[in-house]
Design a protein around this motif. Sequence first.
Motif, PDB file in Angstrom:
ATOM      1  N   LEU A  84       0.809  -1.214   0.000  1.00 14.36           N
ATOM      2  CA  LEU A  84       0.000   0.000   0.000  1.00 14.36           C
ATOM      3  C   LEU A  84       0.847   1.271   0.000  1.00 14.36           C
ATOM      4  O   LEU A  84       0.302   2.376  -0.081  1.00 14.36           O
ATOM      5  N   GLY A  85       2.156   1.122   0.087  1.00  9.27           N
ATOM      6  CA  GLY A  85       3.033   2.277   0.026  1.00  9.27           C
ATOM      7  C   GLY A  85       3.334   2.919   1.362  1.00  9.27           C
ATOM      8  O   GLY A  85       4.052   3.920   1.423  1.00  9.27           O
ATOM      9  N   CYS A  86       2.795   2.382   2.463  1.00  8.07           N
ATOM     10  CA  CYS A  86       3.075   2.951   3.779  1.00  8.07           C
ATOM     11  C   CYS A  86       4.508   2.656   4.215  1.00  8.07           C
ATOM     12  O   CYS A  86       5.108   3.428   4.967  1.00  8.07           O
ATOM     13  N   ILE A  87       5.037   1.523   3.790  1.00  5.91           N
ATOM     14  CA  ILE A  87       6.447   1.186   3.974  1.00  5.91           C
ATOM     15  C   ILE A  87       7.064   1.120   2.591  1.00  5.91           C
ATOM     16  O   ILE A  87       6.584   0.379   1.735  1.00  5.91           O
ATOM     17  N   ASP A  88       8.101   1.924   2.358  1.00  2.00           N
ATOM     18  CA  ASP A  88       8.731   1.979   1.041  1.00  2.00           C
ATOM     19  C   ASP A  88      10.161   1.451   1.147  1.00  2.00           C
ATOM     20  O   ASP A  88      11.048   2.139   1.665  1.00  2.00           O
ATOM     21  N   PRO A  89      10.407   0.224   0.660  1.00  3.37           N
ATOM     22  CA  PRO A  89      11.755  -0.344   0.764  1.00  3.37           C
ATOM     23  C   PRO A  89      12.816   0.471   0.034  1.00  3.37           C
ATOM     24  O   PRO A  89      14.007   0.358   0.347  1.00  3.37           O
ATOM     25  N   ASP A  90      12.398   1.288  -0.930  1.00  2.00           N
ATOM     26  CA  ASP A  90      13.359   2.071  -1.701  1.00  2.00           C
ATOM     27  C   ASP A  90      13.688   3.412  -1.047  1.00  2.00           C
ATOM     28  O   ASP A  90      14.487   4.177  -1.577  1.00  2.00           O
ATOM     29  N   ARG A  91      13.044   3.696   0.102  1.00  2.00           N
ATOM     30  CA  ARG A  91      13.276   4.990   0.759  1.00  2.00           C
ATOM     31  C   ARG A  91      13.621   4.753   2.231  1.00  2.00           C
ATOM     32  O   ARG A  91      12.756   4.847   3.095  1.00  2.00           O
ATOM     33  N   PRO A  92      14.870   4.462   2.537  1.00  2.00           N
ATOM     34  CA  PRO A  92      15.242   4.247   3.936  1.00  2.00           C
ATOM     35  C   PRO A  92      15.196   5.524   4.776  1.00  2.00           C
ATOM     36  O   PRO A  92      15.117   5.456   6.002  1.00  2.00           O
ATOM     37  N   LEU A  93      15.241   6.689   4.116  1.00  4.13           N
ATOM     38  CA  LEU A  93      15.191   7.972   4.801  1.00  4.13           C
ATOM     39  C   LEU A  93      14.000   8.753   4.254  1.00  4.13           C
ATOM     40  O   LEU A  93      13.952   9.068   3.069  1.00  4.13           O
ATOM     41  N   VAL A  94      13.028   9.052   5.116  1.00  2.00           N
ATOM     42  CA  VAL A  94      11.785   9.706   4.679  1.00  2.00           C
ATOM     43  C   VAL A  94      11.594  10.998   5.459  1.00  2.00           C
ATOM     44  O   VAL A  94      11.388  10.965   6.683  1.00  2.00           O
ATOM     45  N   PRO A  95      11.646  12.163   4.802  1.00  2.00           N
ATOM     46  CA  PRO A  95      11.346  13.426   5.495  1.00  2.00           C
ATOM     47  C   PRO A  95       9.893  13.452   5.962  1.00  2.00           C
ATOM     48  O   PRO A  95       8.997  12.979   5.258  1.00  2.00           O
ATOM     49  N   LEU A  96       9.673  13.995   7.151  1.00  2.00           N
ATOM     50  CA  LEU A  96       8.332  14.109   7.716  1.00  2.00           C
ATOM     51  C   LEU A  96       7.978  15.577   7.923  1.00  2.00           C
ATOM     52  O   LEU A  96       8.858  16.429   8.076  1.00  2.00           O
ATOM     53  N   THR A  97       6.698  15.858   7.951  1.00  2.00           N
ATOM     54  CA  THR A  97       6.249  17.224   8.249  1.00  2.00           C
ATOM     55  C   THR A  97       6.123  17.438   9.752  1.00  2.00           C
ATOM     56  O   THR A  97       6.272  18.552  10.247  1.00  2.00           O
ATOM     57  N   ASP A  98       5.855  16.363  10.486  1.00  2.00           N
ATOM     58  CA  ASP A  98       5.616  16.474  11.919  1.00  2.00           C
ATOM     59  C   ASP A  98       5.732  15.079  12.529  1.00  2.00           C
ATOM     60  O   ASP A  98       5.452  14.086  11.862  1.00  2.00           O
ATOM     61  N   THR A  99       6.121  15.001  13.776  1.00  2.00           N
ATOM     62  CA  THR A  99       6.255  13.691  14.429  1.00  2.00           C
ATOM     63  C   THR A  99       5.303  13.532  15.614  1.00  2.00           C
ATOM     64  O   THR A  99       5.389  12.553  16.345  1.00  2.00           O
ATOM     65  N   THR A 100       4.385  14.472  15.793  1.00  2.00           N
ATOM     66  CA  THR A 100       3.512  14.454  16.978  1.00  2.00           C
ATOM     67  C   THR A 100       2.682  13.183  17.052  1.00  2.00           C
ATOM     68  O   THR A 100       2.648  12.492  18.087  1.00  2.00           O
ATOM     69  N   ALA A 101       1.974  12.846  15.957  1.00  2.00           N
ATOM     70  CA  ALA A 101       1.106  11.664  15.976  1.00  2.00           C
ATOM     71  C   ALA A 101       1.916  10.385  16.105  1.00  2.00           C
ATOM     72  O   ALA A 101       1.524   9.450  16.817  1.00  2.00           O
ATOM     73  N   ALA A 102       3.056  10.327  15.432  1.00  2.00           N
ATOM     74  CA  ALA A 102       3.902   9.135  15.528  1.00  2.00           C
ATOM     75  C   ALA A 102       4.435   8.963  16.947  1.00  2.00           C
ATOM     76  O   ALA A 102       4.443   7.858  17.503  1.00  2.00           O
ATOM     77  N   ARG A 103       4.879  10.059  17.565  1.00  2.00           N
ATOM     78  CA  ARG A 103       5.376   9.972  18.939  1.00  2.00           C
ATOM     79  C   ARG A 103       4.266   9.573  19.902  1.00  2.00           C
ATOM     80  O   ARG A 103       4.507   8.880  20.889  1.00  2.00           O
ATOM     81  N   ALA A 104       3.032   9.997  19.620  1.00  2.00           N
ATOM     82  CA  ALA A 104       1.910   9.610  20.475  1.00  2.00           C
ATOM     83  C   ALA A 104       1.694   8.102  20.426  1.00  2.00           C
ATOM     84  O   ALA A 104       1.415   7.462  21.448  1.00  2.00           O
ATOM     85  N   ALA A 105       1.823   7.508  19.227  1.00  2.00           N
ATOM     86  CA  ALA A 105       1.679   6.051  19.104  1.00  2.00           C
ATOM     87  C   ALA A 105       2.802   5.334  19.846  1.00  2.00           C
ATOM     88  O   ALA A 105       2.574   4.312  20.519  1.00  2.00           O
TER      89      ALA A 105
END
Length: 288
Positions: A107-128
């Motif tokens: 589904l593209g949520c994990i991209d094996p070709d992109r080991p480094l992915v820029p993010l706009t924000d980490t708030t929701a990820a840190r909450a998880a």
Amino acid sequence: MYHSWARSFSPRPVHHRLGLVCLGVGLQHGALPPVGPRTPDHHTAVVISAGSGWLRTPDGRTRPVTAPCLLWLLPGTPHHYGAARGAGWDEAYVDFTGPAADAYTELGCIDPDRPLVPLTDTTAARAAVTRIARAARPGNPLLEVETSAAVHELLVALCRARADAPRAADPLLQALARDAFLPLSVAQHAARHGMTPAELRSAVRRGAGCSPKDYLLGIRIGRAKELLAATELPVAAVARRVGYTDPAYFSRLFTRRIGTPPVRFRARHGARVPSPEHPPVITPPTSA
């Protein structure tokens, strides 16, 4: 100087049937020592909230890392990374595995070709990640279930936070959804937006994690389910409403996607939901 907190988990085989299981979680900040080179046998999402560092990819390149960003460490793939000297960085990581990781990759949520992915924000990820850390309290009988649910939540949060992810009001996806019931081919949809079919496929894949054909089919079948469950329209009429002139072809598509023919779906789910053309009005409760 750095600070580190981590926990490891050993889920039982029954927990693996949840699709994803959490194997470990960690919260670290400061001038952390380099990690690797090593090759894991599971997935790790490393969320960098502040600071900078470097990542050495399997091709031997060293890439600069600047927060906010995500490092994907994949099973069977060597990795080597570290925080910059001095202040270092602020990191949270989650180790996980399970068959659902393949679906998230497709589904593209994990991209094996992109080991480094820029993010706009980490708030929701840190909450998880925080939910996983809290679930690690001693004696929690739902540890594996809670952490499994939080890994699913984390993957969705990371997908939404990608710097290249379309925002919720993506105009292209909105336009395709609006025109989904028109009898148009993918090439015709592309032409309406001044794009080639290849450009449309790339844009929809990036935004929805699937091909334009699958995206449109999902919208059509979803509407068909609503009409079958909430109206008495004949199957042929439902097919026409969602863009198919051939009821037999519609029935084959519906059966392949849902696992049951339209008539049987209606028998099981009919009259259980309001008509999609007359949604219910929910009145907020009044205070006494």
